[in-house]
Design an enzyme around this catalytic site. Sequence first.
Site, PDB file in Angstrom:
ATOM      1  N   TYR A  84       0.811  -1.210   0.000  1.00  0.00           N
ATOM      2  CA  TYR A  84       0.000   0.000   0.000  1.00  0.00           C
ATOM      3  C   TYR A  84       0.847   1.263   0.000  1.00  0.00           C
ATOM      4  O   TYR A  84       0.375   2.336  -0.379  1.00  0.00           O
ATOM      5  CB  TYR A  84      -0.932   0.025   1.208  1.00  0.00           C
ATOM      6  N   LYS A 103       4.062 -15.469   2.111  1.00  0.00           N
ATOM      7  CA  LYS A 103       4.037 -16.234   0.855  1.00  0.00           C
ATOM      8  C   LYS A 103       5.485 -16.493   0.441  1.00  0.00           C
ATOM      9  O   LYS A 103       5.922 -16.183  -0.678  1.00  0.00           O
ATOM     10  CB  LYS A 103       3.272 -15.456  -0.227  1.00  0.00           C
ATOM     11  N   ASP A 140      -2.489 -18.407   1.539  1.00  0.00           N
ATOM     12  CA  ASP A 140      -3.635 -19.117   0.979  1.00  0.00           C
ATOM     13  C   ASP A 140      -4.122 -20.209   1.928  1.00  0.00           C
ATOM     14  O   ASP A 140      -5.323 -20.399   2.127  1.00  0.00           O
ATOM     15  CB  ASP A 140      -3.309 -19.688  -0.406  1.00  0.00           C
ATOM     16  N   ASP A 199      -4.916  -7.170   5.735  1.00  0.00           N
ATOM     17  CA  ASP A 199      -6.165  -6.532   5.350  1.00  0.00           C
ATOM     18  C   ASP A 199      -7.208  -7.594   5.016  1.00  0.00           C
ATOM     19  O   ASP A 199      -8.362  -7.541   5.477  1.00  0.00           O
ATOM     20  CB  ASP A 199      -5.910  -5.623   4.147  1.00  0.00           C
ATOM     21  N   ASP A 250     -10.343  -9.150   7.797  1.00  0.00           N
ATOM     22  CA  ASP A 250     -11.745  -9.041   7.405  1.00  0.00           C
ATOM     23  C   ASP A 250     -12.408 -10.414   7.372  1.00  0.00           C
ATOM     24  O   ASP A 250     -13.573 -10.565   7.750  1.00  0.00           O
ATOM     25  CB  ASP A 250     -11.865  -8.378   6.036  1.00  0.00           C
TER      26      ASP A 250
END
Length: 355
Positions: free
Chosen positions: A140, A190, A222, A246, A250
């Site tokens: 970001y 990852k 994942d 993020d 959620d």
Amino acid sequence: MKICVLPGDGIGVEIVTQALRVLEKVGEKFNKRFVITEALIGGCAIDAEGLPLPEATVHTCKESDAVLLGAVGGPRWDDIDPAIRPEKGLLGIRKELNLFANLRPAQLFPQLADACYLRPDIVAKGLDVMVVRELTGGIYFGEPRFEGEKEGERFGYNTMAYHEHEIRRIAKVAFEAARKRSGRVCSVDKANVLDVSRVWREIVIDEHGNYQDVELEHMYVDNAAMQLVRDPSQFDVIVTGNLFGDILSDEAAAITGSIGMLPSASLGSSNPGLYEPIHGSAPDIAGQDKANPLAMILSVSMMLRYSFALADEADCIEKAVEKTLEQGYRTGDIWQEGYQAVGCTAMTDAVLVNM
């Protein structure tokens, strides 16, 4: 204790109003004085000042001991210049205050077990996860970035980048949080694909050397997303980067039944912490007294606990919320047959009675 309040947009104004009623009750009950200053952020700041984060807001936040934020954004600002969209105000204040650690507790209240989206046998194992998300680095904020045209077609890219000190400090926050909980940290990355994730994993392992009393495991993002819905009870503290955090925070919130129930804290090393519910501005119900105020009220509890070390005051709020749910009060997002449907104000009324 000086608090900067940023109601923002949509239901932000309503839920902040109700949360301040709870804070006022805390002050009366425990003989504490809170000085409240209101400032603009998000869409309302764009309308008034032409940008989502005015300098006056930044100054007021920096002069405060803590910041309470409602919500930002809405469809009325969707078509403006992306550089000044309401969400830029939220990202900007996090950066200005150097709030590098986002703590999101995803806890299923026993009273809301029927509202959980998971199978009953999974729910029976419990759901109490703390997601520690790195907040001021990663994709970001990474440079370079680009949006435009290349070789005759639309083209864009962002850069996922982390320095060692950014990884080390968020790892410390996670390990410290785990020490106060069940003593387990799962670092999500990852590393099988991304160079930045391999650096992330190496630094987390190195920092773990200072926290040998805490159990550490690693999981690819994942797989972590799958495990959160397969068996969330296996997790205590999850620590991860900005993008993965993020998404996973959620997801962890949604499986509890309603994102209208969950607070969050964004913390730095010395600047005032920022406390906000994890849900958005919900413009479709704004101004209709339908919003669930409990996530905002619980954000006040987190503020009292983390910024002011007022554990008894925080406990008072949390117990009142649980008692209110036990009595069967429900806003629309958590309502089920057999419970008492109430609006934003009435739900807060019930919490105040139980304090």
